[in-house]
Design a protein around this motif. Structure first.
Motif, PDB file in Angstrom:
ATOM      1  N   GLN A   1      34.517  94.387  64.477  1.00 54.14           N
ATOM      2  CA  GLN A   1      34.679  93.368  63.441  1.00 54.14           C
ATOM      3  C   GLN A   1      36.120  93.316  62.931  1.00 54.14           C
ATOM      4  O   GLN A   1      36.640  92.227  62.611  1.00 54.14           O
ATOM      5  N   ILE A   2      36.766  94.493  62.869  1.00 50.01           N
ATOM      6  CA  ILE A   2      38.179  94.502  62.465  1.00 50.01           C
ATOM      7  C   ILE A   2      39.032  93.766  63.487  1.00 50.01           C
ATOM      8  O   ILE A   2      39.928  92.981  63.135  1.00 50.01           O
ATOM      9  N   ASP A   3      38.745  93.999  64.766  1.00 48.49           N
ATOM     10  CA  ASP A   3      39.498  93.282  65.808  1.00 48.49           C
ATOM     11  C   ASP A   3      39.281  91.772  65.681  1.00 48.49           C
ATOM     12  O   ASP A   3      40.232  90.971  65.809  1.00 48.49           O
ATOM     13  N   SER A   4      38.012  91.408  65.416  1.00 47.08           N
ATOM     14  CA  SER A   4      37.722  89.970  65.265  1.00 47.08           C
ATOM     15  C   SER A   4      38.425  89.388  64.044  1.00 47.08           C
ATOM     16  O   SER A   4      38.983  88.272  64.075  1.00 47.08           O
ATOM     17  N   ALA A   5      38.440  90.171  62.936  1.00 47.93           N
ATOM     18  CA  ALA A   5      39.106  89.713  61.718  1.00 47.93           C
ATOM     19  C   ALA A   5      40.608  89.603  61.919  1.00 47.93           C
ATOM     20  O   ALA A   5      41.264  88.687  61.392  1.00 47.93           O
ATOM     21  N   ASN A   6      41.183  90.528  62.676  1.00 49.33           N
ATOM     22  CA  ASN A   6      42.613  90.452  62.977  1.00 49.33           C
ATOM     23  C   ASN A   6      42.945  89.201  63.784  1.00 49.33           C
ATOM     24  O   ASN A   6      43.959  88.532  63.538  1.00 49.33           O
TER      25      ASN A   6
ATOM     26  N   LEU B   1      42.689  86.279  61.485  1.00 47.70           N
ATOM     27  CA  LEU B   1      43.857  86.249  60.601  1.00 47.70           C
ATOM     28  C   LEU B   1      45.086  85.741  61.341  1.00 47.70           C
ATOM     29  O   LEU B   1      45.904  84.979  60.775  1.00 47.70           O
TER      30      LEU B   1
ATOM     31  N   ALA C   1      40.738  84.708  55.912  1.00 44.36           N
ATOM     32  CA  ALA C   1      40.887  85.631  57.045  1.00 44.36           C
ATOM     33  C   ALA C   1      41.354  86.999  56.562  1.00 44.36           C
ATOM     34  O   ALA C   1      40.908  88.049  57.057  1.00 44.36           O
ATOM     35  N   LYS C   2      42.286  87.011  55.568  1.00 47.18           N
ATOM     36  CA  LYS C   2      42.735  88.281  55.008  1.00 47.18           C
ATOM     37  C   LYS C   2      41.577  89.021  54.325  1.00 47.18           C
ATOM     38  O   LYS C   2      41.427  90.242  54.457  1.00 47.18           O
TER      39      LYS C   2
ATOM     40  N   LEU D   1      39.301  90.547  56.869  1.00 45.37           N
ATOM     41  CA  LEU D   1      39.876  91.772  57.447  1.00 45.37           C
ATOM     42  C   LEU D   1      39.689  92.955  56.490  1.00 45.37           C
ATOM     43  O   LEU D   1      39.317  94.064  56.918  1.00 45.37           O
ATOM     44  N   ASN D   2      39.925  92.732  55.217  1.00 50.96           N
ATOM     45  CA  ASN D   2      39.723  93.810  54.235  1.00 50.96           C
ATOM     46  C   ASN D   2      38.263  94.266  54.194  1.00 50.96           C
ATOM     47  O   ASN D   2      37.968  95.461  54.080  1.00 50.96           O
TER      48      ASN D   2
ATOM     49  N   GLN E   1      37.556  96.398  57.272  1.00 53.06           N
ATOM     50  CA  GLN E   1      38.142  97.731  57.120  1.00 53.06           C
ATOM     51  C   GLN E   1      37.323  98.581  56.150  1.00 53.06           C
ATOM     52  O   GLN E   1      37.123  99.784  56.379  1.00 53.06           O
TER      53      GLN E   1
END
Length: 354
Positions: free
Chosen positions: A123-128, A131, A165-166, A169-170, A173
């Motif tokens: 999910q972090i990769d997707s959020a990055n 973003l 998007a930010k 990502l938070n 994380q």
């Protein structure tokens, strides 16, 4: 003078006096009665008499032996009702299964937590990626906005998408950190679950020992003494049931301290057994007691009070029975014997060294 010796009464008195003097000389081992042989009748046969007692409590359901019977090592002497102990063992095994299931569940939870961590990382990769796209879109709209080409609504939408998007990502994380903490909690609790399993296993072993202890067995080959336990009797831990007497025997002779000079380990010994018609056996001095018998008495004498009379103390001497003597099989602990030690004979070890 000759008439005096011719008188029968005078001759008897003279002979009695001579006999008295000779008796005193013999009693005090004075010449001509000096001898190197020391004798004592304060000697007894000893053996390993083991008192059999249970380690658990209960009602006796079986006594398959009788008085003075010969038994073999491991033979059942008595049996206590073991139904309660069998149920305790089953209960302990069930508790062990429950603790093992909890431990297996912990391992499965660990696998699940690791999968959750992998999902959070994805999910972090997707959020990055989201973003990055939002940042590129915002950069394009910002350039167009600087030229006055982009509309206000497009600029606001691009900015909102970037902020969203930010935030995503938070959130991803934070979810990853929660997953890692959940895994750490599972691993920390694992030691407690493993300790519970070890405790449950120990409880099972104790229950197995208690169940095994409901059967009282002979520790060695030998003969039984009087069997004191009865069928149906309730016995507690430590109750004396019977005695087992192994075949190994020896002699303990209590010599006076004045007789010990010249005695050495290995010297041959002659043993006269009253119970065997005064027949003789041979043996060897094995070791000496580290103290006089009075030192081992429950109530020790106090020689510091009143008038003192010196009394020769006795010291125990352990004597082994020489093997290959048929009469030795007839010896039983408690029999009285007479022991003779010739101090002029050198010990076997010194003779072999020469």
């Amino acid at each position: 003078m000759l008439k005096f010796f011719r008188s029968p009464a005078s001759m008897i008195a003279l002979l009695a006096g001579i006999a008295g003097v000779l008796l005193v000389l013999y009693a005090w081992r004075l010449p001509p009665f000096v001898t190197s042989v020391e004798t004592t009748d304060n000697a007894y046969v000893r053996g390993y008499v083991t008192i059999m007692s249970p380690q658990v409590s209960g009602y006796v359901v079986e006594v398959p032996v009788k008085d003075y019977e010969q038994v073999k090592q491991g033979q059942v002497l008595a049996r206590i009702d073991g139904r309660i102990y069998a149920q305790k063992l089953a209960q302990a095994r069930a508790a062990l299964d429950g603790q093992k299931a909890s431990l297996d569940n912990s391992r499965q939870s660990e696998l699940s937590a690791r999968a959750t961590i992998a999902s959070s990382e994805a999910q972090i990769d997707s959020a990055n990626a989201a973003l990055k796209r939002a940042q590129l879109a915002w950069d394009r709209v910002s350039n167009l906005n600087d030229r006055g080409i982009a509309s206000a609504s497009e600029s606001e939408q691009a900015q909102a998408t970037l902020e969203q998007a930010k935030a995503a990502l938070n959130q991803a994380q934070a979810a990853l950190e929660v997953s890692k903490q959940s895994l750490a909690t599972i691993i920390v609790n694992r030691s407690l679950l493993e300790a519970n399993v070890a405790s449950a296993e120990a409880t099972v072993h104790l229950a197995e020992i208690d169940l095994q202890n409901t059967s009282i067995v002979a520790p060695r080959d030998g003969h039984l003494g009087e069997v004191g336990v009865r069928l149906g009797q309730y016995v507690a831990a430590g109750t004396q049931l019977m005695a087992v007497v192994p075949e190994d025997v020896w002699v303990v002779a209590n010599f006076k301290e004045t007789q010990l000079e010249g005695m050495e380990v290995g010297q041959p010994v002659s043993i006269v057994v009253d119970a065997l018609g005064k027949q003789r056996l041979t043996g060897r001095i094995e070791r000496f007691s580290p103290a006089a018998g009075s030192e081992f008495a429950v109530i020790k004498p106090d020689n510091a009070t009143g008038n003192f009379v010196k009394i020769a103390q006795r010291v125990g001497v352990r004597i082994s029975i020489d093997p290959d003597q048929s009469l030795a099989r007839s010896l039983t602990p408690g029999l009285s014997v007479v022991v003779n030690v010739d101090k002029s004979v050198e010990p076997e070890a010194k003779t072999a060294a020469k």
